[in-house]
Design a protein around this motif. Sequence first.
Motif, PDB file in Angstrom:
ATOM      1  N   UNK A 402      24.688 -50.259  31.608  1.00 16.57           N
ATOM      2  CA  UNK A 402      24.099 -48.940  31.435  1.00 16.57           C
ATOM      3  C   UNK A 402      25.046 -47.772  31.402  1.00 16.57           C
ATOM      4  N   UNK A 403      26.193 -47.891  30.712  1.00 18.73           N
ATOM      5  CA  UNK A 403      27.128 -46.765  30.621  1.00 18.73           C
ATOM      6  C   UNK A 403      26.485 -45.562  29.918  1.00 18.73           C
ATOM      7  N   UNK A 404      25.576 -45.823  28.984  1.00 21.16           N
ATOM      8  CA  UNK A 404      24.902 -44.717  28.299  1.00 21.16           C
ATOM      9  C   UNK A 404      24.066 -43.912  29.295  1.00 21.16           C
ATOM     10  N   UNK A 405      23.347 -44.617  30.151  1.00 19.39           N
ATOM     11  CA  UNK A 405      22.524 -43.953  31.170  1.00 19.39           C
ATOM     12  C   UNK A 405      23.396 -43.205  32.182  1.00 19.39           C
ATOM     13  N   UNK A 406      24.466 -43.862  32.620  1.00 20.66           N
ATOM     14  CA  UNK A 406      25.360 -43.247  33.609  1.00 20.66           C
ATOM     15  C   UNK A 406      26.071 -42.037  33.019  1.00 20.66           C
ATOM     16  N   UNK A 407      26.563 -42.185  31.795  1.00 22.73           N
ATOM     17  CA  UNK A 407      27.242 -41.068  31.140  1.00 22.73           C
ATOM     18  C   UNK A 407      26.303 -39.898  30.929  1.00 22.73           C
ATOM     19  N   UNK A 408      25.045 -40.199  30.612  1.00 21.53           N
ATOM     20  CA  UNK A 408      24.063 -39.138  30.439  1.00 21.53           C
ATOM     21  C   UNK A 408      23.788 -38.423  31.761  1.00 21.53           C
TER      22      UNK A 408
END
Length: 575
Positions: A402-408
Amino acid sequence: MGIHKKLVPSLENPFHEPETKQFKIPGEIVRQPGIYEESLKEGWEIMQRPENAAGVVATEKQHLKKRMTVWERIRVLTDKDPIVLYQNWGKNLDGASIVTAIVNIEGRDVALYGHDFTVRAGSMDATNGRKLASLIKMAGERGIPLIGMNDSAGAFVPAGVGGLDGYAEAFAALRRISGVVPSIMCMFGYNAGGGAYLPRQGSFMIQPQDTFFGLTGPGVVKSVLGEDVTADELGGPGVHGQSGVTDFVVPDEVSALRKAKELLRYFPDNNSTMAPFQETSDPVTRKTWDADILFKKAFNSPSGYNTPLDIRILIQQICDHGDYTEFQPDRAQNTICAFSRLGGNVVGIVANNSAVSSGQIDIAASYKNARFIRFCNVYNIPVVFIEDTTGFLPGTDQERNGIVQAGRAMLDSIIDLRTPRILLIVRNAFGGAYAAFNSYATGADVVLALPTTRLAVMGNAGKEFVFKKELAAVRASVNGKVAERTTQLLAAGGSEAQAKAQAEAEVAEWVKQQEAMYSAQYEKELMNPKEALSLGSISQLVMPYDLRSSLAQNLTFLLRHYEASPMGGVQREFH
């Protein structure tokens, strides 16, 4: 021959005489005490009971575990007498296993609670849950910080559902003051169930070595899952320090309490005030020559602008007297979050650290940054971002987790940030990481850059797009050049195999030189601050030796035009 009497060890002092209290007015004529004096005596005994109920034996047991009593812990925090509130003491010791008080720490009022493990293992019932909730509510209404000293076995089983109601009432009260007043939770001893839920609702958690907290203990894990695990492996500081559940791991209880006092110096009393200003003898005009030396040695080394460096050295140069307190220092060290002072003003620092994983932003770093930035946002703390990253960490592992979620989450916290904020670009600022890391477009007030800045859509790989035709022509000519050179070598004598091998090596070296030439050209034309300056993406170049003065000057200006207040406006769906 006499009979020897067996000696039985005792912790009781045979020479101790119980303290007597005279309930009479100075200078009063001697008279026979009556029911009035009896009432005073009974009240006095009730008042003293919370401090002496444990007795010598229970206190010694606590000390043998290398733990202090709740009263000893209070003395580490302050040398002033606490105002102890809600001194209830029911027939079943209802409410007695937790102490609630107002204490004075370095001149500031602080609400404080502490489980008394010497009484019923610090367990919670409905009565002390209610009194804890009352203290927390008072902290929110009066706008004062909260410190929790957690040392509880959980809900008091004989109290039945009352123990659960007590926890639930405290849960609700602590959640309601979240974002109103800061809270610091110290984890002592062995805490499970509600003893883990409750403190994690606080702003920050401090955990000493040789302590445990978790939803369940090793015994439950063994009976339910059949898994053998020690308390330290299940919920020790090594586990929670890496997951981010614990924010600070310290050696012992005294260190935990001192860390709480240290943090308190950086925090305002509530969300309507600024953190305390502290006069400094460190001039804001001090030259940061050591930063200049650091960059000179790093970037003039054989690896040039690819040389990793520990950004903490730069942070130390910027801060008043080089002093700062790092948040979650054992976790995600590719990013550094810290509280410090700059010209006497409290400031939060969020910095990429190229000494670890090239400063790339991964899942752990994103969530670490987001939590820290949101705290600064709520409590009116300005933030200085220091950028030196080649981007977000790529890879299947990061995507699946979930890098997309974390980065967001990190990006959202930066966009939502309302306090004064400055971006300093040290070296690399590539791609989406630059766009998300407090650029002007995401709300930065000031963007500064060193002359060593390399701001671009991509790193060296960008040459493949900018010089696509030229590089394609170089690679297309490889076979022809190898054949031509092989023919030349054969004419000079030697075997065909040797000639071909030498020709391939020479052409490979030529290709390498051509790629290096285009890389250098790409860096010269695009990987620098020039285009960003021309577009206004950077407002000012700063020399390394002027970093402290430039940051302090900009921060002072921004703070002159900032008014502390609670957060308002639309509350976003994600946080």
